[in-house]
Design an enzyme around this catalytic site. Sequence first.
Site, PDB file in Angstrom:
ATOM      1  N   GLU A 162       0.927  -7.977   1.623  1.00 13.07           N
ATOM      2  CA  GLU A 162       1.596  -6.889   2.340  1.00 13.07           C
ATOM      3  C   GLU A 162       2.898  -7.302   3.018  1.00 13.07           C
ATOM      4  OE1 GLU A 162      -2.667  -5.452   2.005  1.00 13.07           O
ATOM      5  OE2 GLU A 162      -1.631  -7.367   2.263  1.00 13.07           O
ATOM      6  N   ALA A 184      -3.616  -0.171  -2.309  1.00 16.04           N
ATOM      7  CA  ALA A 184      -3.243   1.225  -2.044  1.00 16.04           C
ATOM      8  C   ALA A 184      -2.320   1.737  -3.142  1.00 16.04           C
ATOM      9  CB  ALA A 184      -2.564   1.342  -0.690  1.00 16.04           C
ATOM     10  N   GLU A 187      -9.204  -6.518   0.520  1.00 13.16           N
ATOM     11  CA  GLU A 187      -9.861  -6.004   1.729  1.00 13.16           C
ATOM     12  C   GLU A 187     -11.192  -5.336   1.388  1.00 13.16           C
ATOM     13  OE1 GLU A 187      -6.422  -4.964   4.904  1.00 13.16           O
ATOM     14  OE2 GLU A 187      -6.261  -3.872   3.003  1.00 13.16           O
ATOM     15  N   GLY A 247      -5.363  -3.959  -0.505  1.00 11.34           N
ATOM     16  CA  GLY A 247      -6.603  -3.236  -0.252  1.00 11.34           C
ATOM     17  C   GLY A 247      -7.733  -3.638  -1.177  1.00 11.34           C
TER      18      GLY A 247
END
Length: 278
Positions: free
Chosen positions: A152, A84, A132, A129
């Site tokens: 994270e 992100a 992910e 991300g």
Amino acid sequence: MIRAFGRIPVRQCMVKGRTMVTVKPHSEGSYISELILERHEGKNAFSSDMIDSFERAVESVRSNKNIRVLIVRSTVDKVFCAGADLKERLAMPEEKVAPFVSRLRNAFNGLATLPIPTIASIDGVALGGGLELALACDIRVASATATLGLPETNLAIIPGAGGTQRLPRVVGVAKAKQLIFTGARLNGNEAFDLGLVNDVVKEGSSYPKAVEIANQIVDKGPVGVRMAKKAIDEGIEVPLHQALEVEKSCYAQVVPTKDRVEGLKSFTEKRKPVYRGE
């Protein structure tokens, strides 16, 4: 390489004049397409604009029936996806954080639910991300020098775009907990040893290996491949007795196809089949 009958257009998903995500055929007339991340100034970090661009790219793939395999890759040097956009996140009002993360989760789920096989070609950094995103693909190939992880917890948060759910389904619950709790970073070899990636390329880019796998898939009956993906994805989420019913339903959908007949004919005639996805 199998060639398509129709032409797959290049789809550039632009935001405010900048191309962030492009969908294009691997080569002229190919059944393989590529979803290319190219937000160079932000190391492919997902901002709100990047999500917009990504969503449009995925939907363009979903609506294009000529695409049989999708490779997800980056043109940004030493970066697959940095996760992100934390600069944007820092300036984001608290009430907008959860909706942003939900959008990103849904965008990756859109990729995961494409009916065709997807292959992540991971070179460089795939963190947060970025990993992910790779986990939302069916197959992952990484270079030995890639860096993968879900860091994270270092920021006092958790993976929120599917990481806490997809990672344990790939590497197992205990390993996933360790990786997420510690925020560990893995190189390509370590990721391969854990089963996080399907293949690791010892030298150079993972992209040629991704193309090799994609070419192996497009030789197969496209309806059969799609139904195999559906059977696996839906079956793995339910008890075995229900999963067998999912398999039964998917098998029933390949029986009346012209491709099934072509497969049998080509076998008896000792020639290469010509599958049309019908």
